[in-house]
Design a protein around this motif. Structure first.
Motif, PDB file in Angstrom:
ATOM      1  N   GLY A  28       0.797  -1.215   0.000  1.00  0.00           N
ATOM      2  CA  GLY A  28       0.000   0.000   0.000  1.00  0.00           C
ATOM      3  C   GLY A  28       0.830   1.265   0.000  1.00  0.00           C
ATOM      4  N   PHE A  29       2.121   1.166   0.291  1.00  0.00           N
ATOM      5  CA  PHE A  29       2.889   2.411   0.359  1.00  0.00           C
ATOM      6  C   PHE A  29       3.362   2.819  -1.019  1.00  0.00           C
ATOM      7  N   SER A  30       3.642   4.082  -1.134  1.00  0.00           N
ATOM      8  CA  SER A  30       4.058   4.628  -2.416  1.00  0.00           C
ATOM      9  C   SER A  30       5.559   4.431  -2.603  1.00  0.00           C
ATOM     10  N   ILE A  31       5.934   3.934  -3.736  1.00  0.00           N
ATOM     11  CA  ILE A  31       7.347   3.724  -4.049  1.00  0.00           C
ATOM     12  C   ILE A  31       7.942   5.030  -4.546  1.00  0.00           C
ATOM     13  N   ASN A  32       9.057   5.473  -3.965  1.00  0.00           N
ATOM     14  CA  ASN A  32       9.652   6.735  -4.366  1.00  0.00           C
ATOM     15  C   ASN A  32      10.486   6.587  -5.646  1.00  0.00           C
ATOM     16  N   VAL A  33      11.414   5.662  -5.628  1.00  0.00           N
ATOM     17  CA  VAL A  33      12.324   5.513  -6.768  1.00  0.00           C
ATOM     18  C   VAL A  33      12.087   4.166  -7.457  1.00  0.00           C
ATOM     19  N   MET A  34      11.999   4.209  -8.754  1.00  0.00           N
ATOM     20  CA  MET A  34      11.947   2.992  -9.562  1.00  0.00           C
ATOM     21  C   MET A  34      13.039   3.081 -10.609  1.00  0.00           C
ATOM     22  N   LEU A 100      15.081   5.385  -1.886  1.00  0.00           N
ATOM     23  CA  LEU A 100      16.111   6.340  -2.312  1.00  0.00           C
ATOM     24  C   LEU A 100      16.846   5.781  -3.532  1.00  0.00           C
ATOM     25  N   PHE A 101      17.521   6.672  -4.260  1.00  0.00           N
ATOM     26  CA  PHE A 101      18.318   6.220  -5.406  1.00  0.00           C
ATOM     27  C   PHE A 101      19.384   5.219  -4.965  1.00  0.00           C
ATOM     28  N   VAL A 102      19.877   5.379  -3.758  1.00  0.00           N
ATOM     29  CA  VAL A 102      20.954   4.500  -3.280  1.00  0.00           C
ATOM     30  C   VAL A 102      20.425   3.346  -2.438  1.00  0.00           C
TER      31      VAL A 102
END
Length: 117
Positions: A28-34, A100-102
């Motif tokens: 249910g949570f929103s993914i920040n980085v794909m 995060l990107f990392v």
């Protein structure tokens, strides 16, 4: 738990194009980085491109100007448009996601892209 499912790769001639897509589901949570990583035979996995929810992108130098990453936030999908493909782009491409990107916590199973005449 997030599941990532990549579209099928394939065999492409040098100079050709291919579009990969990846769908995220299961949480249910929103993914920040794909993003997309790739691993060629005998080499380490490397970043190809990544994109944040806000649209910030990060590309490996080897694909800049040839590959374009995009995403549909509403559908939690990410796309990789690959143009001017070269034999050295041959690899298993993995979809990834994380905060995060990392920090990419989730991975797809990978899809093989072969660039060959």
């Amino acid at each position: 738990q997030v599941q990532l499912v990549e579209s099928e790769g394939g065999l492409v001639q040098p100079g050709g194009s291919l579009r990969l897509s990846c769908a995220a589901s299961g949480s249910g949570f929103s993914i920040n980085v794909m993003g997309w990583y790739r691993q060629a035979p005998g080499k380490q996995r490397e970043l190809v491109a990544a994109i944040s929810k806000g649209g910030t992108t990060n590309y490996d130098a080897s694909v800049k100007g040839r590959f374009t990453i995009s995403r549909d936030n509403a559908k939690d999908m990410v796309y990789l448009q690959m143009n001017s493909l070269k034999p050295e782009d041959t690899a298993v491409y993995y979809c990834s996601a994380g905060p995060l990107f990392v920090t990419m916590n989730y991975w797809g199973k990978g899809t093989l892209v072969t660039v060959s005449s």
